[in-house]
Design an enzyme around this catalytic site. Structure first.
Site, short mmCIF file in Angstrom:
data_model
loop_
_atom_site.label_atom_id
_atom_site.label_comp_id
_atom_site.label_asym_id
_atom_site.label_seq_id
_atom_site.Cartn_x
_atom_site.Cartn_y
_atom_site.Cartn_z
N GLU A 147 -6.92 21.85 30.49
CA GLU A 147 -6.40 23.04 30.38
C GLU A 147 -6.55 24.75 30.60
OE1 GLU A 147 -2.61 21.82 32.05
OE2 GLU A 147 -2.86 23.88 33.10
N ASN A 189 1.91 20.31 28.94
CA ASN A 189 2.51 18.97 30.31
C ASN A 189 1.48 18.01 30.47
OD1 ASN A 189 3.20 21.63 32.11
ND2 ASN A 189 0.52 22.16 32.17
N LYS A 269 7.69 21.31 27.03
CA LYS A 269 7.56 22.44 27.40
C LYS A 269 8.61 21.25 29.00
CE LYS A 269 4.39 24.38 31.72
NZ LYS A 269 3.58 24.34 31.97
N GLU A 273 7.41 24.95 35.32
CA GLU A 273 6.27 24.77 36.56
C GLU A 273 6.34 23.09 36.46
OE1 GLU A 273 2.72 26.37 34.03
OE2 GLU A 273 3.61 28.24 34.76
N ARG A 306 9.94 25.32 23.92
CA ARG A 306 9.09 26.38 24.62
C ARG A 306 10.04 27.10 25.27
NH1 ARG A 306 4.25 26.14 27.81
NH2 ARG A 306 3.32 27.79 27.39
N ARG A 323 10.85 37.13 37.67
CA ARG A 323 10.44 36.67 36.46
C ARG A 323 10.31 37.34 35.18
NH1 ARG A 323 4.24 33.24 36.89
NH2 ARG A 323 4.57 33.07 34.65
N ASP A 352 3.42 36.36 31.95
CA ASP A 352 2.79 35.53 30.89
C ASP A 352 0.65 35.86 30.97
OD1 ASP A 352 1.30 32.37 30.31
OD2 ASP A 352 0.93 32.10 32.87
N GLU A 380 -7.68 32.85 29.31
CA GLU A 380 -7.63 32.62 30.72
C GLU A 380 -7.22 33.86 32.02
OE1 GLU A 380 -3.16 30.60 30.43
OE2 GLU A 380 -3.61 30.89 33.00
N GLU A 498 -9.27 45.43 30.07
CA GLU A 498 -7.92 46.33 30.83
C GLU A 498 -8.29 46.96 31.99
OE1 GLU A 498 -5.76 48.48 27.95
OE2 GLU A 498 -3.39 47.85 29.19
N TRP A 528 5.02 32.51 42.91
CA TRP A 528 5.41 32.24 41.33
C TRP A 528 5.46 33.70 40.55
CZ3 TRP A 528 3.42 28.26 38.72
CH2 TRP A 528 2.68 27.21 40.13
C1 GCV Z 1 -0.13 24.61 30.27
C2 GCV Z 1 0.26 29.34 32.80
C3 GCV Z 1 -0.65 28.42 32.66
C4 GCV Z 1 -0.65 27.52 33.13
C5 GCV Z 1 -0.40 26.43 31.40
C6 GCV Z 1 1.12 27.32 31.11
C7 GCV Z 1 2.12 26.74 30.20
O1 GCV Z 1 1.27 29.27 33.67
O2 GCV Z 1 -1.72 28.98 34.15
O3 GCV Z 1 -2.03 26.77 32.93
O4 GCV Z 1 0.48 24.96 31.32
O5 GCV Z 1 0.92 28.92 31.79
O6 GCV Z 1 2.22 28.11 29.21
O7 GCV Z 1 2.75 25.94 30.09
#
Ligand code: GCV
Length: 665
Positions: A147, A189, A269, A273, A306, A323, A352, A380, A498, A528
């Site tokens: 991921e 996840n 976690k 999500e 977390r 959020r 995030d 990411e 940036e 979101w």
């Molecule tokens: C592992 C963000 C990412 C997800 C990730 C999540 C997290 O939402 O896009 O891919 O999931 O953070 O930190 O749990």
């Protein structure tokens, strides 16, 4: 190394030959057969042979080998845990430590100093780790995918199997060389086969992995599925207060620790999500974390819980729900309730991992709870390891942030190190950027972030520039003016990224899902909680006491500073305020003009990065040059797309032309 088809990253051992020759090793207070000590001595040999290209004699018998230099490995109880003292002269070197991890880090420090050009006799270094826990979090899935991975597939998992190879050992060496002492091997996840990592389907291999890690002083951790009692145990619920559930976990953890006694613990976690958690049963996060922590306490295990808990099914029309507030709202109330083998792992920002956001007010906001900083090395939102983005300056800013939680000892670095509140546990964790690519990190230059996170978590006083220079010296053999060029490229890169992606703390204008490339409204009408709130007059999220109230989650000094657009640091202006396009910034420029200028500049500077790289062609290996060049080409395309989409969007919204008359579509 080519035969195995992966690089040796920064452990190339090719730079200088000042310590070549034969060596005696003298042990005092350390068992030469201890697994970590053996790894250290083996690494020392690697370095010597790497430097000389020929076999060296490493002996324990000083009498026999009188012309050799000597490496003294000395146990010294006065040295803090996992710290070391390295000293050297023309005849050899001495490393003192109170434990094996410290000794290993001392050996790596000696090697690093040599590889960075110091001569024997000049090397003298005393360090103890800033943070007790220095961890890498892999978001590797058991099918082999990763991921948010941009460097190939997992080297831990493939088709629901665990892979153990020479690469595993090399990985552990790399991690130890930068001071990492904990690794979570699977994605937070936790689904499908990964839920079964705590069953006998995988015990043998997890144990074998944990032993390889143990050779390098690294504890293995697993991400855990909170719903395991349902998914593995067939129970109807996973309520942390249910006796049946608790009994199930007790039996499970006994089984796990019987099989894998070295296991460090678990990362969880929950309620995030779509992942299961205690909220389903009306329980708190503390109820969930403590239940698991109590069960593994007898085995010395810890639960890393977390704080990335928020409502991901928000209505974009709702301007009250924010959020950014969620972490603090969910976790502050139970400060002090968490048991002492629980650590709360807190992302650096409240949203995030954007290229710029405020520092999470939970860091230091919690005063009676073990806490740990989480950052993301995997790029990411910061360019997918295509665009160059050296992230150490970002981590430094977070660490240096004054929370005002305690006079004289209030930075995030203070808090997570445990200095501020004297917590039992603390540290730093990073979502790592590695995969099974030949060069481990997709973009060769992204390895500076991997290296840098480890070094910084070990020594938070190092500067971003020092770390960049070390990494360059260890990885390449550049003349010093070219080293300056590459250092400067790394140091400019975050600001450049940036400039063309996100202005004044706004964030989130990325392609939804994938998170590479522009899509200004991509997340604007989504569930979101990630909005920029742009209209024809202005942009930004009002998080002041007139808006969502998020700014009030900080201690007074910061709350007041953020609440007022005049005192709010400009780089976070739109994170905290909704501002008209005609607002004059400190430079005298209007906001809209700043948007245009920064995007034109960012694109131009991305081209300059690429040009600087072209100038390094004669000095880096051809394959590195080509891989990185190809990425710079893509970065330029990306920067152009960002520039033109963002500028056109805001021109069309505001109707205000660019003062400089440049092309906007
Ligand atoms: C592992 C963000 C990412 C997800 C990730 C999540 C997290 O939402 O896009 O891919 O999931 O953070 O930190 O749990």
């Amino acid at each position: 190394m080519d035969a195995n088809n992966w690089t040796q990253l920064w452990l190339t051992y090719q730079r200088i030959e000042d310590i070549k020759g034969d060596w005696n090793i003298s042990y005092s207070g350390f068992d030469m057969e201890h697994r970590i000590v053996e790894s250290g001595v083996y690494e020392f040999r690697n370095a010597l042979e790497g430097l000389t290209g020929e076999n060296v004699i490493i002996s324990q018998d000083e009498e026999k080998n009188q012309n050799a230099s000597t490496l003294f490995l000395v146990r010294d109880e006065g040295i803090p845990a996992q710290g070391y003292f390295v000293d050297s002269d023309e005849k050899g070197a001495t490393i003192k430590a109170s434990d094996e991890n410290g000794l290993l880090y001392g050996i790596f420090a000696l090697i690093r100093n040599v590889a960075c050009g110091k001569r024997p006799g000049e090397i003298r270094e005393e360090k103890s780790p800033s943070n007790p826990l220095r961890m890498m979090n892999h978001w590797d899935n058991m099918d082999g995918s990763i991921e948010r991975g941009y460097s190939g597939n997992s080297f831990f998992f493939e088709r629901n199997n665990i892979i153990i190879s020479r690469r595993t050992r090399d990985y552990a060496r790399f991690m130890a060389s930068i001071g990492i002492n904990g690794v979570v091997i699977n994605n937070v996840n936790v689904k499908d086969a990964a839920s079964y990592l705590i069953t006998d389907r995988y015990f043998d291999k997890v144990k074998a992995l944990s032993e390889i890690f143990a050779d390098f002083g690294i504890k293995l951790y697993l991400s855990l599925n909170f719903a395991s009692p349902i998914e593995l145990g067939g129970l109807p619920v996973c309520d942390p207060m249910s006796k049946e559930v608790i009994d199930w976990w007790k039996d499970k953890m006994k089984e796990v620790y019987d099989q894998i006694p070295d296991l460090g613990g678990f990362l969880v976690k929950a309620d995030s999500e779509g992942r299961p958690g205690p909220f389903t049963y009306g329980r708190t996060q503390a109820d969930g974390a403590n239940m698991l922590a109590d069960i593994i306490a007898p085995y010395g295990g810890i639960i890393i819980w977390r704080c990335f808990v928020y409502n991901c099914t928000q209505d974009w029309r709702d301007r009250k729900t924010d959020r950014a507030r969620a972490g603090y709202d969910y976790f502050k109330e139970q400060d002090g309730d968490y048991h002492d083998n629980v650590i709360l792992q807190i992302k650096n920002g409240p949203m995030d991992f954007q290229i710029r956001e405020a520092v999470s007010p939970l860091l230091g906001g919690l005063t009676r709870t073990n806490q740990m900083l989480e950052v993301q090395i995997a790029q990411e939102y910061t360019g997918h390891q295509i665009d160059l983005c050296y992230l150490i300056p970002l981590y430094k800013e977070v660490l240096d942030f004054h929370t005002y939680c305690k006079e004289g000892c209030d930075t995030v670095a203070d808090v997570v190190s445990t200095r501020t509140f004297g917590n039992r546990l603390g540290g730093m964790a990073a979502v790592i950027n590695t995969g099974n690519d030949y060069n481990w990190t997709g973009n060769d230059l992204a390895a500076a972030n991997t290296y840098g996170f480890g070094r910084l978590s070990f020594d938070t006083s190092l500067s971003a520039e020092q770390i960049a220079r070390e990494w360059i010296k260890m990885t390449y053999q550049l003349p010093s003016d070219k080293e300056d060029v590459l250092t400067d490229m790394l140091l400019r890169s975050r600001e450049i990224y940036e400039k063309y992606t996100s202005f004044l703390g706004i964030g989130w204008m990325v392609t939804p899902g994938d998170h590479y490339g522009p899509s200004v409204d991509g997340y604007e009408y989504s569930r979101w909680g990630t909005y920029h709130r742009a209209d024809h007059l202005g942009i930004g999220v009002d998080r002041t006491d007139r808006g969502t109230g998020y700014a009030q989650q900080y201690y007074r000094q910061n709350a007041e500073m953020y609440n007022d657009p005049e005192t709010c640091p400009e780089e976070l202006l739109l994170f905290f305020h909704h501002i008209p396009y005609t607002y004059k910034l400190k430079s005298g420029k209007t906001l809209i003009q700043y948007i245009y200028d920064s995007h034109f500049e960012g694109e131009k500077e991305a081209e300059e990065l690429s040009a600087d790289w072209k100038g390094l062609e004669p000095y880096v290996p051809d394959s590195v040059f080509e891989r990185v060049s190809e990425r710079f080409d893509r970065q330029i395309t990306n920067a152009r797309e960002w520039r033109d989409q963002v500028n056109s969007y805001f021109f069309r919204k505001s109707g205000i032309p660019d003062e400089k008359g440049r092309e906007i579509y």
